[in-house]
Design a protein around this motif. Structure first.
Motif, PDB file in Angstrom:
ATOM      1  N   ASP A  23      37.032  43.071  28.490  1.00 47.98           N
ATOM      2  CA  ASP A  23      36.250  44.027  29.276  1.00 47.98           C
ATOM      3  C   ASP A  23      35.019  43.358  29.872  1.00 47.98           C
ATOM      4  OD1 ASP A  23      36.189  46.799  30.178  1.00 47.98           O
ATOM      5  OD2 ASP A  23      34.338  46.944  29.015  1.00 47.98           O
ATOM      6  N   GLY A  24      34.373  42.494  29.106  1.00 49.70           N
ATOM      7  CA  GLY A  24      33.212  41.762  29.611  1.00 49.70           C
ATOM      8  C   GLY A  24      33.583  40.805  30.736  1.00 49.70           C
TER       9      GLY A  24
ATOM     10  N   ILE B  50      36.104  41.162  32.799  1.00 48.39           N
ATOM     11  CA  ILE B  50      36.412  41.971  33.983  1.00 48.39           C
ATOM     12  C   ILE B  50      35.116  42.428  34.654  1.00 48.39           C
ATOM     13  CG2 ILE B  50      37.396  44.163  34.758  1.00 48.39           C
ATOM     14  CD1 ILE B  50      39.593  43.730  32.617  1.00 48.39           C
ATOM     15  N   ALA B  51      34.147  42.863  33.848  1.00 47.72           N
ATOM     16  CA  ALA B  51      32.860  43.291  34.409  1.00 47.72           C
ATOM     17  C   ALA B  51      32.185  42.135  35.136  1.00 47.72           C
ATOM     18  CB  ALA B  51      31.963  43.832  33.295  1.00 47.72           C
TER      19      ALA B  51
ATOM     20  N   GLU C 226      42.402  51.535  32.097  1.00 51.10           N
ATOM     21  CA  GLU C 226      41.256  50.777  31.589  1.00 51.10           C
ATOM     22  C   GLU C 226      40.563  49.977  32.694  1.00 51.10           C
ATOM     23  OE1 GLU C 226      44.656  48.128  31.869  1.00 51.10           O
ATOM     24  OE2 GLU C 226      44.457  50.142  31.047  1.00 51.10           O
ATOM     25  N   LEU C 227      41.291  49.647  33.766  1.00 53.02           N
ATOM     26  CA  LEU C 227      40.716  48.879  34.864  1.00 53.02           C
ATOM     27  C   LEU C 227      40.037  49.772  35.898  1.00 53.02           C
ATOM     28  CD1 LEU C 227      40.446  46.041  36.107  1.00 53.02           C
ATOM     29  CD2 LEU C 227      42.652  46.417  37.232  1.00 53.02           C
TER      30      LEU C 227
ATOM     31  N   HIS D  83      36.125  49.931  36.729  1.00 48.21           N
ATOM     32  CA  HIS D  83      35.599  48.757  37.443  1.00 48.21           C
ATOM     33  C   HIS D  83      35.958  48.826  38.930  1.00 48.21           C
ATOM     34  CE1 HIS D  83      34.554  46.871  33.634  1.00 48.21           C
ATOM     35  NE2 HIS D  83      35.763  47.202  33.188  1.00 48.21           N
TER      36      HIS D  83
ATOM     37  N   HIS E 222      47.079  51.454  34.352  1.00 47.68           N
ATOM     38  CA  HIS E 222      45.860  50.647  34.516  1.00 47.68           C
ATOM     39  C   HIS E 222      44.586  51.474  34.378  1.00 47.68           C
ATOM     40  CE1 HIS E 222      48.785  47.761  35.842  1.00 47.68           C
ATOM     41  NE2 HIS E 222      49.102  48.508  36.876  1.00 47.68           N
TER      42      HIS E 222
END
Length: 197
Positions: A4-5, A7-8, A183-184, A187, A181
């Motif tokens: 997650d970090g 991707i951020a 969780e994406l 973002h 998707h």
């Protein structure tokens, strides 16, 4: 660093890089948006929509060069159609000549467009890639259905033809996926919202 970090950080870097001249944000974000475009457009069109090919080539009148529309999609259901979808991440990136090319493609239909792609195929060293494209389109039956021009853009331009359908990036950002998707999406949503800044 957790995924997650990472991707951020990736999306923060996209936001930073887009401030520089000559950085083509559309070419970078389309891979993320493509994960959601089918579900979004399926809901907007009340019919299943699938991506058939990215960078669909529309042969120019002279020579074997092409103008490439960002995505060729297929809308199924009671009113099947090819969707020529152009992604715009900036309100000032609309081009009248590009729109004329898309409207001409809409008018001539898919059979004529495929004939023009075969002409390009004969003149290129990448024949197998064009064959892959031709086969992907040929699998859709019937091939000769209406073509529609669709924009996914920050704003609804006043000057567009009545033959063009526009979905705003705001509408896309306000929508929520329910299938894949998930969780994406936060973002991607934040990126879409930033495109007005």
């Amino acid at each position: 660093m957790a995924l997650d970090g990472s991707i951020a950080e990736l999306f923060a870097q996209l936001e930073h890089f887009r401030q520089f001249p000559k950085y083509s944000l559309e070419r970078r974000v389309d891979v993320f948006l493509a994960l959601f475009i089918e579900e979004f457009l399926s809901e907007q069109c009340n019919a299943p929509v699938r991506i058939i090919a990215p960078e669909f080539p529309l042969k120019k009148e002279f020579g074997n060069q092409s103008t490439n529309v960002d995505y060729l999609l297929r809308r199924d259901g009671p009113s099947p159609a090819w969707l020529l979808l152009e992604l715009k991440t900036s309100a000032d990136s609309f081009c009248d000549q590009q729109l004329r090319t898309y409207l001409e493609a809409r008018a001539v239909g898919m059979e004529a467009l495929l004939g023009r792609i075969r002409t390009i195929q004969e003149a290129t060293n990448h024949r197998e890639k064009y064959e892959h494209l031709l086969q992907a389109v040929a699998r859709e039956v019937p091939v000769e259905v209406e073509c529609e021009v669709v924009y996914l853009a920050p704003v609804f331009p006043r000057s567009l033809s009545e033959h063009v359908r526009v979905f705003t990036l705001d509408a896309f950002a306000a929508w929520r996926p329910t299938k894949r998707h998930l969780e994406l999406w936060p973002h991607v949503r934040q990126l879409l919202q930033s495109l007005h800044r």
